[in-house]
Design a protein around this motif. Structure first.
Motif, mmCIF file in Angstrom:
data_model
loop_
_atom_site.group_PDB
_atom_site.id
_atom_site.type_symbol
_atom_site.label_atom_id
_atom_site.label_comp_id
_atom_site.label_asym_id
_atom_site.label_seq_id
_atom_site.Cartn_x
_atom_site.Cartn_y
_atom_site.Cartn_z
ATOM 1 N N CYS A 116 12.969 -2.917 -7.446
ATOM 2 C CA CYS A 116 12.982 -4.083 -8.335
ATOM 3 C C CYS A 116 11.570 -4.395 -8.814
ATOM 4 O O CYS A 116 10.622 -4.325 -8.033
ATOM 5 N N ARG A 117 11.463 -4.757 -10.069
ATOM 6 C CA ARG A 117 10.143 -5.066 -10.631
ATOM 7 C C ARG A 117 10.035 -6.548 -10.924
ATOM 8 O O ARG A 117 10.848 -7.095 -11.671
ATOM 9 N N ARG A 118 9.036 -7.176 -10.334
ATOM 10 C CA ARG A 118 8.738 -8.589 -10.609
ATOM 11 C C ARG A 118 7.258 -8.684 -10.946
ATOM 12 O O ARG A 118 6.443 -8.994 -10.072
ATOM 13 N N PRO A 119 6.907 -8.392 -12.197
ATOM 14 C CA PRO A 119 5.482 -8.276 -12.552
ATOM 15 C C PRO A 119 4.628 -9.471 -12.103
ATOM 16 O O PRO A 119 3.516 -9.276 -11.623
ATOM 17 N N THR A 120 5.167 -10.683 -12.188
ATOM 18 C CA THR A 120 4.327 -11.845 -11.855
ATOM 19 C C THR A 120 4.037 -11.945 -10.357
ATOM 20 O O THR A 120 3.146 -12.680 -9.952
ATOM 21 N N ASP A 121 4.802 -11.223 -9.522
ATOM 22 C CA ASP A 121 4.566 -11.291 -8.078
ATOM 23 C C ASP A 121 3.459 -10.340 -7.613
ATOM 24 O O ASP A 121 3.147 -10.274 -6.430
ATOM 25 N N GLY A 122 2.889 -9.580 -8.518
ATOM 26 C CA GLY A 122 1.840 -8.636 -8.136
ATOM 27 C C GLY A 122 0.630 -9.361 -7.550
ATOM 28 O O GLY A 122 0.270 -10.450 -7.997
ATOM 29 N N ARG A 123 0.031 -8.782 -6.504
ATOM 30 C CA ARG A 123 -1.167 -9.356 -5.888
ATOM 31 C C ARG A 123 -2.203 -8.263 -5.648
ATOM 32 O O ARG A 123 -2.994 -8.346 -4.732
ATOM 33 N N TYR A 124 -2.169 -7.209 -6.430
ATOM 34 C CA TYR A 124 -3.153 -6.122 -6.346
ATOM 35 C C TYR A 124 -3.175 -5.501 -4.948
ATOM 36 O O TYR A 124 -4.187 -4.980 -4.518
ATOM 37 N N GLY A 125 -2.069 -5.634 -4.231
ATOM 38 C CA GLY A 125 -2.024 -5.061 -2.885
ATOM 39 C C GLY A 125 -2.838 -5.833 -1.865
ATOM 40 O O GLY A 125 -3.066 -5.356 -0.762
ATOM 41 N N GLU A 126 -3.296 -7.019 -2.251
ATOM 42 C CA GLU A 126 -4.169 -7.778 -1.339
ATOM 43 C C GLU A 126 -3.414 -8.777 -0.467
ATOM 44 O O GLU A 126 -3.980 -9.351 0.450
ATOM 45 N N GLY A 151 7.221 12.047 11.271
ATOM 46 C CA GLY A 151 7.658 13.438 11.404
ATOM 47 C C GLY A 151 7.774 13.860 12.855
ATOM 48 O O GLY A 151 7.291 13.158 13.753
ATOM 49 N N PRO A 152 8.369 15.008 13.084
ATOM 50 C CA PRO A 152 8.512 15.505 14.458
ATOM 51 C C PRO A 152 7.151 15.745 15.117
ATOM 52 O O PRO A 152 7.019 15.670 16.334
ATOM 53 N N ASP A 153 6.115 15.992 14.301
ATOM 54 C CA ASP A 153 4.774 16.176 14.858
ATOM 55 C C ASP A 153 4.052 14.845 15.044
ATOM 56 O O ASP A 153 2.874 14.798 15.364
ATOM 57 N N GLY A 154 4.763 13.739 14.780
ATOM 58 C CA GLY A 154 4.148 12.426 14.963
ATOM 59 C C GLY A 154 3.441 11.912 13.715
ATOM 60 O O GLY A 154 2.922 10.801 13.697
ATOM 61 N N LYS A 155 3.402 12.690 12.652
ATOM 62 C CA LYS A 155 2.727 12.248 11.427
ATOM 63 C C LYS A 155 3.489 11.077 10.805
ATOM 64 O O LYS A 155 4.694 11.167 10.534
ATOM 65 N N VAL A 156 2.776 9.983 10.611
ATOM 66 C CA VAL A 156 3.389 8.772 10.085
ATOM 67 C C VAL A 156 2.948 8.551 8.645
ATOM 68 O O VAL A 156 1.767 8.733 8.317
ATOM 69 N N PHE A 157 3.879 8.209 7.795
ATOM 70 C CA PHE A 157 3.527 7.687 6.471
ATOM 71 C C PHE A 157 3.878 6.216 6.462
ATOM 72 O O PHE A 157 4.998 5.845 6.805
ATOM 73 N N THR A 158 2.914 5.373 6.077
ATOM 74 C CA THR A 158 3.197 3.937 6.025
ATOM 75 C C THR A 158 3.581 3.551 4.593
ATOM 76 O O THR A 158 3.376 4.319 3.649
ATOM 77 N N TYR A 159 4.076 2.326 4.479
ATOM 78 C CA TYR A 159 4.407 1.794 3.159
ATOM 79 C C TYR A 159 3.148 1.791 2.294
ATOM 80 O O TYR A 159 3.193 2.091 1.104
ATOM 81 N N GLY A 160 2.021 1.475 2.945
ATOM 82 C CA GLY A 160 0.744 1.478 2.217
ATOM 83 C C GLY A 160 0.402 2.864 1.698
ATOM 84 O O GLY A 160 -0.049 3.007 0.555
ATOM 85 N N ASP A 161 0.644 3.886 2.526
ATOM 86 C CA ASP A 161 0.383 5.263 2.073
ATOM 87 C C ASP A 161 1.188 5.550 0.807
ATOM 88 O O ASP A 161 0.737 6.225 -0.099
ATOM 89 N N VAL A 162 2.400 5.041 0.787
ATOM 90 C CA VAL A 162 3.287 5.375 -0.326
ATOM 91 C C VAL A 162 3.018 4.483 -1.539
ATOM 92 O O VAL A 162 3.013 4.956 -2.671
ATOM 93 N N TYR A 163 2.751 3.174 -1.308
ATOM 94 C CA TYR A 163 2.801 2.239 -2.449
ATOM 95 C C TYR A 163 1.567 1.388 -2.705
ATOM 96 O O TYR A 163 1.540 0.640 -3.690
ATOM 97 N N LEU A 164 0.550 1.443 -1.852
ATOM 98 C CA LEU A 164 -0.590 0.549 -2.068
ATOM 99 C C LEU A 164 -1.264 0.806 -3.421
ATOM 100 O O LEU A 164 -1.536 -0.123 -4.187
#
Lengths: 699, 314
Positions: free
Chosen positions: B61-71, B187-200
């Protein structure tokens, strides 16, 4: 012969099980039920005694004791025509008798004869026999469900029935007998449910008498009263243990009571660092958004502790507290984020952005409103002759008064409007008086609330409210009946309070100024008509206010009859009249009677040019007294000294009484008669501008 | 034995599995900008008409006015909802919902789950419903609504909508305090992707675009063009593609709003223009699609279409 069932009774239990009903709607429905249920039983003559209503967010329950298993049998008797008319000379029934019998559904042979007074009439008796209550109850109880009125109701599933929220189960029992009430595709039975997680059920109820005990055993506290007492004692325990003090605002408390079926009062904390954020935002975040109760230190400062009322399992209190603490932390993080973001600009910076907030469709934006309030404040500071620095601060505060409406903190936490503006004003280097006025210009917000502290705040509050009233009247948004969406009545009372607190301006010229500002803003309206209705709107408020403080309607009418419309002047005069009436009741009553009498007799066409040479002694004394009073009253009125004016008038009582007792006004000689009427005219005219005493004569 | 809490994608997959087993069609996200899962046609349009419908889907969902520059750790201009729509609403839907929470690892009995009044109204869609926001220990995680009207038409039978805030819900189950710390996958090797990794980075760039860069002249033109396109598409009797134009108008409007390009007075006018389009699309849908569903009395549908079409267009 009445059969035995007629005297048999049983308890009636009726439960409407629902999905969560909104808290305030539940409160109203509970009140309605306590009348709807007995009325519905009475309607079909099912005998019963007391009705008790229980309610939680998920159920409404009525328990009626001693409900008859049968309706009351009834013998109705009707009087028909007199025997003379009902039977002819041969003793045969006439058409009148036959019509009467048919109408009442009885045979001619069943008509009885009885004497009433001097006449013998025929009577028809009709027996309505008792019916089993159980046959009637399904419809009666369905009627109860449908009889509840809701502010909003909904459909669900495939049913076309309406209720506040979906109804999921029904229990209806008369003693041990199930009453199969049908509603929304459900049929009532004997299975109830408990608390959603603590004891979901279903639970079978053996008899109606067991319903409440069954529900209560299933972890449900069945009345708002009990839930309130659990919450209050839980709060008190936390206060005792922590040495802190809570505040339970009525509205939030009432809501919380109806948000749980099994309240447990818990205490949580948040990071003390958040206390740097203005406490009003923290309180708003907790109360309005989360229904938490803030806890304060004894010195009145907000603490970092709060109270949450849970509906969960008390055994899991620690988990529930931890979850709530995280929510508060997130909220307060947001609050601090917004607060700090807002502080990046001076308050002034936000004024232009008010163009993005509509005040009212025809009246434009909050920016437009700000402009009008500033113009009106200019009129007020001049009219009140305020010192230059006070005037300057008032105009500055009026300009800044609404700016915080577009700041992040106020958009997010609406109840802090004004207060946040004041924090931002201080942070932007505005002086303390301006900042305080920004915070206080919404005052008084309710009846009995403080007015703004000083003249600066009072001017801004006055200008803001008067612009709201005049603007909305100009565009036809006048309050009607209960509908007062812009709270104009409260605004008008607020203005009157501010005037009473000492802001020294006349309202009527201020109304003119306000309307002219609205006109200059390009809004087209009938000036004379709108002015008239605004003035009358204020007069009505003044009347209500005076009546509330105990003034007589006659005294108010007496003052209004002089065409005085300035609220403070009306208030002053009515109060003086009432004081005079209290301290010298007889004197005032006599004066009023004399005035009324003179006023009835006088003939304004004749004028006041009487001829002293035609006077006897009482007339001369009265004429002298009138002359003196006239001058003194005028002087007192122009000095604004209404009590003195009343005192002067009361000195006319003796001479006018003498005049009436000693002089025959309607003399046969027309010249003398007219001369005396002219004297009465002049007597009446002295009162002009003070009050129409005739209106107080009947008291 | 210690279990890791479910990842973001576990939460999604568990919800999908749960609602699939409950008989829902599991859709993939709608490929057009929407402000909420409700606005996807699978909810808006499928709420109308007499037929049974059950679906569940993830929707960005896109809510342009809710953007906070990831801060800000609690706000995003792009976020995910998990949307469920079931028509007619089942008798035990609250219990089904609670069971869905169990399916993503929330022991409902160990928490304070509450249904707090929150009625829903969409002025742009001419829609409203009654329901609640669902709180778990004070945190709002779901909107739960019985739709009463959409596009000015009575919803008959009544659909129920459940809209989970996936980030909030996952923050809750993972016990993290920032959206960007949500574990998206492991991942099975323990590698984690966070929401920040994906979307910050996405948040930073889109916040800048929404607030500072988006070309307002272009957006105004797009709004106007899409309005015309919508009506032309409707003339061809094609409500589904016409609805895409409504969504494009909504998004252009939201971007213009974020750019501060729409004054307060214009604002209402734009909302009305969108609503007019939305109602026209719903009327067309009622006429061309809903009435083709079996068990529908055509004349009754046509009547309702007429009434709804003229409805409360203030």
């Amino acid at each position: 012969m009445p059969n035995s069932a007629a005297h048999e009774t049983a308890t009636l239990a009726f439960e409407i099980g629902t999905e969560e009903i909104p808290a305030f709607d539940l409160e109203r429905a509970t009140n309605q039920l306590s009348e709807l249920v007995p009325a519905a039983l009475d309607e079909v003559r099912i005998p019963h005694s007391e009705t008790r209503i229980y309610s939680t967010p998920r159920r409404l329950i009525a328990i009626v004791s001693e409900v008859g298993r049968e309706t009351e049998a009834l013998v109705e008797t009707f009087r028909g025509p007199s025997v003379k008319i009902a039977f002819d000379d041969e003793g045969n029934p006439t058409k009148a008798a036959m019509g009467f019998a048919r109408g009442k559904g009885v045979e001619i042979s069943d008509l009885e004869r009885r004497r009433e007074g001097d006449t013998e009439y025929v009577f028809a008796s009709r027996q309505i026999s008792a019916r089993p209550s159980a046959e009637l109850l399904p419809e009666v109880l369905r009627g109860v469900i449908e009889g509840i009125t809701w502010p909003k109701s909904c459909h669900w599933g495939t049913t076309r029935d309406l209720f506040s929220r979906p109804v999921r189960w029904l229990v209806a029992m008369l003693g041990e007998e199930i009453i199969p009430v049908e509603f929304a595709g459900l049929t009532a039975g004997n299975a109830t449910r408990g608390h959603r997680v603590l004891a979901p059920g279903p639970f079978t109820v053996a008899t109606a008498d067991d319903l409440i005990a069954t529900v209560e055993a299933a972890s449900v506290v069945t009345t708002a009263v009990e839930r309130e007492s659990i919450i209050r004692s839980g709060v008190a325990a936390i206060e005792d243990a922590s040495g802190l003090v809570s505040v339970l605002p009525d509205k939030t408390l009432r809501e919380v009571i109806n948000l749980t079926e099994h309240p447990t009062v818990l205490e949580g904390t948040f990071d003390e660092a958040f206390l740097q954020v203005p406490e009003e935002i923290i309180v708003d975040a907790m109360l309005m958004h989360q229904r938490y109760f803030p806890l304060y230190h004894k010195n009145g400062k907000l603490s970092h502790h709060f109270i949450v009322v849970s509906n969960g399992d008390p055994a899991h209190a620690a988990t529930i507290i931890e979850g709530n603490e995280r929510v508060v932390a997130a909220r307060l993080y947001d609050a601090r984020f917004f607060y700090e973001a807002d502080l990046k600009h001076p308050l002034e910076h936000y004024v232009d952005a008010l163009d993005g907030v509509v005040f009212q469709e025809s009246l434009g934006t909050m920016r437009d409103k700000t402009n009008r309030a500033v113009s009106l404040a200019e009129h007020v500071v001049q009219a009140a002759d305020l010192a230059a620095d006070v005037a300057e601060d008032a105009l500055r505060a009026a300009y800044l008064s609404k700016a915080d409406l577009v700041t992040n903190a106020v958009i997010e936490f609406t109840s802090v409007q004004g207060v946040m503006g004041s924090y931002y004003a201080v942070a932007s280097g505005e002086n303390e008086r301006v900042a305080r006025a920004v915070a206080e210009h919404y005052r008084p917000r309710f009846s009995g609330d403080d007015v703004p502290t000083d003249a600066v705040g009072q001017v801004v509050a006055f200008a803001d409210k008067l612009d709201t009233i005049c603007g909305l009247f100009a565009v036809g948004q006048v309050p009607t009946g209960k509908a007062d969406p812009f709270a104009l009545r409260r605004a008008a009372l607020g203005i009157i309070s501010i005037l009473q607190a000492g802001l020294d301006v006349k309202l009527l010229p201020a109304i003119d100024a306000a309307l002219s500002v609205v006109q200059q803003a390009g809004i087209d309206f009938d000036l004379a008509k709108v002015r008239e209705s605004v003035v009358e709107f204020f007069v009505t408020r003044v009347r209500v206010l005076l009546r509330d403080e105990g003034a007589g309607a006659d005294a108010i009418d007496a003052v209004l009859a002089t065409n005085e419309r300035e609220p403070m002047e009306i208030i002053k005069r009515v109060r003086a009249l009432e004081r005079a009436r209290q301290s010298e009741p007889e004197q005032m009553r006599d004066l009023a009677l004399a005035f009324a009498r003179a006023n009835n007799l006088r003939d304004p066409k004749l004028g006041e040019a009487y001829d002293r040479s035609l006077f006897g002694e009482p007339e001369t004394r009265l004429a002298n007294a009138i002359d003196e009073a006239h001058e003194a009253v005028q002087a007192a009125l122009s000095a604004g000294n209404y009590e003195t004016a009343l005192g002067e008038l009361s000195r006319l009582r003796v001479p006018v009484d003498e005049f009436f007792t000693q002089v025959m006004i309607m003399d046969e000689n027309p010249a003398i008669r007219e001369n005396r009427l002219k004297l009465l005219n002049s007597f009446v005219n002295v009162f002009t501008g003070v009050a129409d005493f005739g209106l107080m004569a009947s008291k | 034995m210690h279990h890791d809490p479910p990842t973001f994608q576990d939460v999604i997959m568990n919800l999908q599995r749960y609602w699939a087993e409950a008989g829902c069609v599991i859709l993939q996200p709608y490929d057009n900008e929407v402000g909420a899962g409700t606005n996807a046609p699978a909810t808006t349009l499928r709420s109308l008409g007499p037929g049974t419908w059950r679906c569940a889907y993830v929707q960005g969902c896109r809510r342009p006015t809710d953007g906070r520059y990831g801060e800000n750790p609690n706000r995003l201009q792009f976020y995910y909802q998990f949307q469920v729509l079931i028509k007619p609403s089942p008798e035990n839907i609250q219990e089904m919902y609670l069971a869905s929470l169990e399916a993503i690892g929330i022991d409902v009995a160990a928490h304070d789950v509450r249904f707090v009044e929150d009625d829903w109204e969409s002025p742009t869609l001419g829609a409203w419903g009654l329901g609640w926001e669902v709180w778990i220990d004070g945190m709002e995680v779901t909107q739960f609504t019985y739709f009463q009207q959409v596009g000015g038409f009575e919803c008959q039978p009544t659909p129920v909508e459940i809209a989970y805030g996936l980030e909030r819900l996952t923050m809750f189950v993972q016990g993290v305090d920032s959206i960007f710390d949500i574990v998206w996958s492991k991942g099975p090797d323990g590698k984690v992707f966070t929401y920040g990794d994906v979307y910050l980075e996405n948040e930073r760039e889109y916040s800048a675009y929404n607030f500072e860069v988006a070309d307002t002249a272009f957006l105004f033109q797009e709004f106007a063009d899409r309005e015309v396109e919508c009506m032309k598409t409707l003339e061809a009797g094609l409500p589904l593609p016409a609805y895409d134009s409504v969504l494009k108008c909504c998004h252009a409007f939201n971007l213009l709003d974020a750019r501060g390009a729409i004054s307060a007075t214009e604002r209402m006018a734009y909302i009305l223009r969108v609503r007019t389009l939305a109602k026209a699309v719903c009327a067309s849908y009622m006429e061309h699609v809903a009435c083709a569903e079996q068990a529908c009395d055509e004349s009754a549908c046509a009547e309702q279409a007429l009434e709804g079409g003229e409805g409360d267009a203030e």
